[in-house]
Design a protein around this motif. Structure first.
Motif, mmCIF file in Angstrom:
data_model
loop_
_atom_site.group_PDB
_atom_site.id
_atom_site.type_symbol
_atom_site.label_atom_id
_atom_site.label_comp_id
_atom_site.label_asym_id
_atom_site.label_seq_id
_atom_site.Cartn_x
_atom_site.Cartn_y
_atom_site.Cartn_z
ATOM 1 N N THR A 46 0.834 -1.203 0.000
ATOM 2 C CA THR A 46 0.000 0.000 0.000
ATOM 3 C C THR A 46 0.866 1.250 0.000
ATOM 4 O O THR A 46 0.594 2.211 -0.733
ATOM 5 C CB THR A 46 -0.944 -0.001 1.219
ATOM 6 O OG1 THR A 46 -1.777 -1.163 1.131
ATOM 7 C CG2 THR A 46 -1.811 1.244 1.266
ATOM 8 N N MET A 47 1.930 1.224 0.783
ATOM 9 C CA MET A 47 2.843 2.361 0.831
ATOM 10 C C MET A 47 3.485 2.593 -0.541
ATOM 11 O O MET A 47 3.565 3.732 -1.018
ATOM 12 C CB MET A 47 3.923 2.131 1.886
ATOM 13 C CG MET A 47 4.871 3.294 2.046
ATOM 14 S SD MET A 47 6.140 3.015 3.311
ATOM 15 C CE MET A 47 7.041 1.639 2.615
ATOM 16 N N ASN A 50 0.820 3.988 -3.028
ATOM 17 C CA ASN A 50 0.507 5.391 -2.758
ATOM 18 C C ASN A 50 1.685 6.310 -3.059
ATOM 19 O O ASN A 50 1.510 7.373 -3.647
ATOM 20 C CB ASN A 50 0.053 5.572 -1.310
ATOM 21 C CG ASN A 50 -1.289 4.952 -1.056
ATOM 22 O OD1 ASN A 50 -2.100 4.767 -1.959
ATOM 23 N ND2 ASN A 50 -1.542 4.591 0.186
ATOM 24 N N HIS A 51 2.869 5.917 -2.654
ATOM 25 C CA HIS A 51 4.045 6.767 -2.830
ATOM 26 C C HIS A 51 4.366 6.992 -4.310
ATOM 27 O O HIS A 51 4.656 8.102 -4.723
ATOM 28 C CB HIS A 51 5.253 6.169 -2.120
ATOM 29 C CG HIS A 51 6.480 7.014 -2.266
ATOM 30 N ND1 HIS A 51 6.655 8.174 -1.547
ATOM 31 C CD2 HIS A 51 7.567 6.890 -3.057
ATOM 32 C CE1 HIS A 51 7.812 8.717 -1.897
ATOM 33 N NE2 HIS A 51 8.383 7.954 -2.803
ATOM 34 N N GLY A 53 2.299 6.397 -6.794
ATOM 35 C CA GLY A 53 1.104 6.682 -7.584
ATOM 36 C C GLY A 53 0.849 5.594 -8.618
ATOM 37 O O GLY A 53 0.519 5.879 -9.764
ATOM 38 N N GLN A 87 9.382 9.756 -6.401
ATOM 39 C CA GLN A 87 7.944 9.876 -6.167
ATOM 40 C C GLN A 87 7.187 10.146 -7.464
ATOM 41 O O GLN A 87 7.574 10.992 -8.254
ATOM 42 C CB GLN A 87 7.652 10.995 -5.167
ATOM 43 C CG GLN A 87 6.203 11.014 -4.737
ATOM 44 C CD GLN A 87 5.970 11.892 -3.504
ATOM 45 O OE1 GLN A 87 6.904 12.455 -2.961
ATOM 46 N NE2 GLN A 87 4.751 11.987 -3.096
#
Length: 92
Positions: A46-47, A50-51, A53, A87
């Protein structure tokens, strides 16, 4: 549910009734990974999603996640630590 001797944490803990992931990797997880370590992987996944994208429908993103899952669970290769210079991209 049977206990499994987890190859990641080295402890004997609760395992799975059926593979939590499809294919041969799922079968390997069933026999070698405990639920607690799988839960840790889900948080890491999940990290990463999200990080960076990530769009999990993108084959490149799925390959990236599968590679990281192998490294995280089976300690092969380098597990991806979140690199803030990358990122929004998964280009290596």
């Amino acid at each position: 549910m049977a206990d499994v001797s987890c190859s990641r944490c080295g402890q004997t803990r609760e395992g799975f009734e059926r593979p939590p992931f499809p294919g041969a990797v799922g079968t390997r997880i069933l026999g070698e990974i405990c639920k607690e370590c799988w839960g840790q992987w889900l948080k890491q996944q999940t990290m990463l999603i999200n990080h960076y994208g990530l769009n999990v429908m993108d084959p490149q993103a799925r390959t990236f996640l599968t590679r990281n899952m192998d490294a995280f669970l089976f300690k092969k290769g380098d597990a991806e630590d979140v690199d803030t210079t990358k990122q929004g991209t998964i280009n290596w």
